[in-house]
Design a protein around this motif. Structure first.
Motif, PDB file in Angstrom:
ATOM      1  N   GLN A 173       0.812  -1.262  -0.063  1.00 58.84           N
ATOM      2  CA  GLN A 173      -0.167   0.014   0.104  1.00 58.84           C
ATOM      3  C   GLN A 173       1.123   1.158  -0.181  1.00 58.84           C
ATOM      4  O   GLN A 173       1.672   1.209   0.790  1.00 58.84           O
ATOM      5  CB  GLN A 173      -0.958  -0.071   1.167  1.00 58.84           C
ATOM      6  N   TYR A 188       1.732   5.103   0.857  1.00 52.90           N
ATOM      7  CA  TYR A 188       1.313   6.067   2.006  1.00 52.90           C
ATOM      8  C   TYR A 188       2.138   7.298   1.971  1.00 52.90           C
ATOM      9  O   TYR A 188       3.116   7.316   1.285  1.00 52.90           O
ATOM     10  CB  TYR A 188       1.578   5.353   3.433  1.00 52.90           C
ATOM     11  N   VAL A 239      -1.043   8.688   6.004  1.00 51.64           N
ATOM     12  CA  VAL A 239      -2.267   8.557   5.418  1.00 51.64           C
ATOM     13  C   VAL A 239      -2.179   7.769   4.131  1.00 51.64           C
ATOM     14  O   VAL A 239      -0.918   7.682   3.475  1.00 51.64           O
ATOM     15  CB  VAL A 239      -3.050   9.770   5.046  1.00 51.64           C
ATOM     16  N   LEU A 275      -2.330   6.013   0.382  1.00 49.80           N
ATOM     17  CA  LEU A 275      -2.690   6.657  -0.990  1.00 49.80           C
ATOM     18  C   LEU A 275      -3.633   5.879  -1.722  1.00 49.80           C
ATOM     19  O   LEU A 275      -3.213   4.885  -2.016  1.00 49.80           O
ATOM     20  CB  LEU A 275      -1.489   7.522  -1.678  1.00 49.80           C
ATOM     21  N   ILE A 276      -4.573   6.301  -2.490  1.00 48.52           N
ATOM     22  CA  ILE A 276      -5.283   5.348  -3.088  1.00 48.52           C
ATOM     23  C   ILE A 276      -5.592   5.783  -4.685  1.00 48.52           C
ATOM     24  O   ILE A 276      -5.431   6.950  -4.907  1.00 48.52           O
ATOM     25  CB  ILE A 276      -7.007   5.328  -2.470  1.00 48.52           C
ATOM     26  N   ARG A 328      -3.111   8.335  -6.771  1.00 52.34           N
ATOM     27  CA  ARG A 328      -2.319   8.230  -5.159  1.00 52.34           C
ATOM     28  C   ARG A 328      -3.025   9.606  -4.571  1.00 52.34           C
ATOM     29  O   ARG A 328      -2.154  10.511  -4.044  1.00 52.34           O
ATOM     30  CB  ARG A 328      -0.971   8.277  -5.446  1.00 52.34           C
ATOM     31  N   GLN A 329      -4.218   9.692  -4.548  1.00 50.81           N
ATOM     32  CA  GLN A 329      -4.816  10.513  -3.639  1.00 50.81           C
ATOM     33  C   GLN A 329      -5.150  10.104  -2.163  1.00 50.81           C
ATOM     34  O   GLN A 329      -5.325   9.101  -2.049  1.00 50.81           O
ATOM     35  CB  GLN A 329      -6.318  10.874  -4.237  1.00 50.81           C
ATOM     36  N   PRO A 330      -4.801  10.936  -1.423  1.00 49.27           N
ATOM     37  CA  PRO A 330      -4.815  10.825   0.030  1.00 49.27           C
ATOM     38  C   PRO A 330      -6.295  10.651   0.543  1.00 49.27           C
ATOM     39  O   PRO A 330      -7.316  11.040   0.142  1.00 49.27           O
ATOM     40  CB  PRO A 330      -4.494  11.977   0.709  1.00 49.27           C
ATOM     41  N   ASP A 331      -6.251   9.511   1.234  1.00 45.77           N
ATOM     42  CA  ASP A 331      -7.391   8.796   1.702  1.00 45.77           C
ATOM     43  C   ASP A 331      -7.673   9.504   3.358  1.00 45.77           C
ATOM     44  O   ASP A 331      -7.499   8.987   4.446  1.00 45.77           O
ATOM     45  CB  ASP A 331      -7.755   7.553   1.928  1.00 45.77           C
ATOM     46  N   THR A 332      -8.107  10.949   3.235  1.00 47.26           N
ATOM     47  CA  THR A 332      -7.976  11.606   4.523  1.00 47.26           C
ATOM     48  C   THR A 332      -8.973  11.054   5.640  1.00 47.26           C
ATOM     49  O   THR A 332      -8.702  11.235   6.884  1.00 47.26           O
ATOM     50  CB  THR A 332      -8.579  13.038   4.332  1.00 47.26           C
ATOM     51  N   ALA A 333      -9.904  10.197   5.258  1.00 46.29           N
ATOM     52  CA  ALA A 333     -10.727   9.589   6.351  1.00 46.29           C
ATOM     53  C   ALA A 333      -9.846   8.605   7.244  1.00 46.29           C
ATOM     54  O   ALA A 333     -10.084   8.111   8.272  1.00 46.29           O
ATOM     55  CB  ALA A 333     -11.835   8.657   5.734  1.00 46.29           C
ATOM     56  N   ALA A 334      -8.870   7.923   6.691  1.00 51.11           N
ATOM     57  CA  ALA A 334      -8.063   7.073   7.242  1.00 51.11           C
ATOM     58  C   ALA A 334      -6.764   7.633   7.741  1.00 51.11           C
ATOM     59  O   ALA A 334      -5.559   6.951   7.902  1.00 51.11           O
ATOM     60  CB  ALA A 334      -7.809   5.950   6.308  1.00 51.11           C
TER      61      ALA A 334
END
Length: 171
Positions: free
Chosen positions: A128, A130, A140, A142-143, A147-153
């Motif tokens: 994964q 990060y 955080v 990156l999804i 590779r956008q940050p998943d700010t909820a995580a």
């Protein structure tokens, strides 16, 4: 997996051979069951040896740029000796050659890929991407391909965490 089975069989045969030699040297005073008992002990001994050396064997297969940042140990009730010496069942690695360090708003950011090796019937590897904010000790995932940050995580990390030390103190 097949090689482990073959090695366990040969360990059992070798231990059975030792039992047979001991029985012959004792003038057959040792009971006959000593041969299969030692075969079982030899196979069990090899399996225990293999399981405790799994981590070392996997680390030797990694490139020089890989750094182990976490090792997970576990105990199992069907392996009572693991309560005294827990087994390594998983570990996490970063690749130092593929770290990307940037500055954003005066804060140091490190983009990295965290590889997780897990010992199962067949070894499993997952990875994964990060982003670590070294200034705030936050990381955080990156999804997506972008590779956008998943700010909820978003997660906080202690300054003494091995992952933080490996990424922010030495890179």
């Amino acid at each position: 997996m097949i090689w482990q089975l073959i090695a366990a069989i040969f360990a059992g045969l070798g231990a059975a051979g030792i039992g047979l030699i001991l029985r012959q040297l004792s003038g057959k005073r040792l009971p006959r069951w000593i041969v299969p008992a030692l075969a079982g002990v030899g196979m069990l001994g090899y399996q225990i040896y293999y399981e405790y050396n799994w981590l070392t064997a996997k680390q030797q297969q990694l490139p020089d740029s890989a750094e182990v940042v976490d090792v997970e140990y576990d105990s199992m009730f069907w392996r009572p000796w693991t309560y005294l010496y827990p087994l390594p069942v998983a570990f996490e690695v970063i690749d130092r050659d593929h770290l990307r360090t940037t500055e954003a708003n005066g804060q140091r950011m490190v983009e990295f890929i965290l590889y997780r090796f897990k010992k199962e019937v067949t070894d499993r590897v997952s990875h994964q991407a990060y982003l670590m904010n070294c200034s705030k000790r936050q990381w955080v995932p990156l999804i997506g391909d972008e590779r956008q940050p998943d700010t909820a995580a978003l997660r906080e990390m202690g300054a003494d965490a091995p992952l933080y030390q490996a990424l922010c103190k030495t890179s």
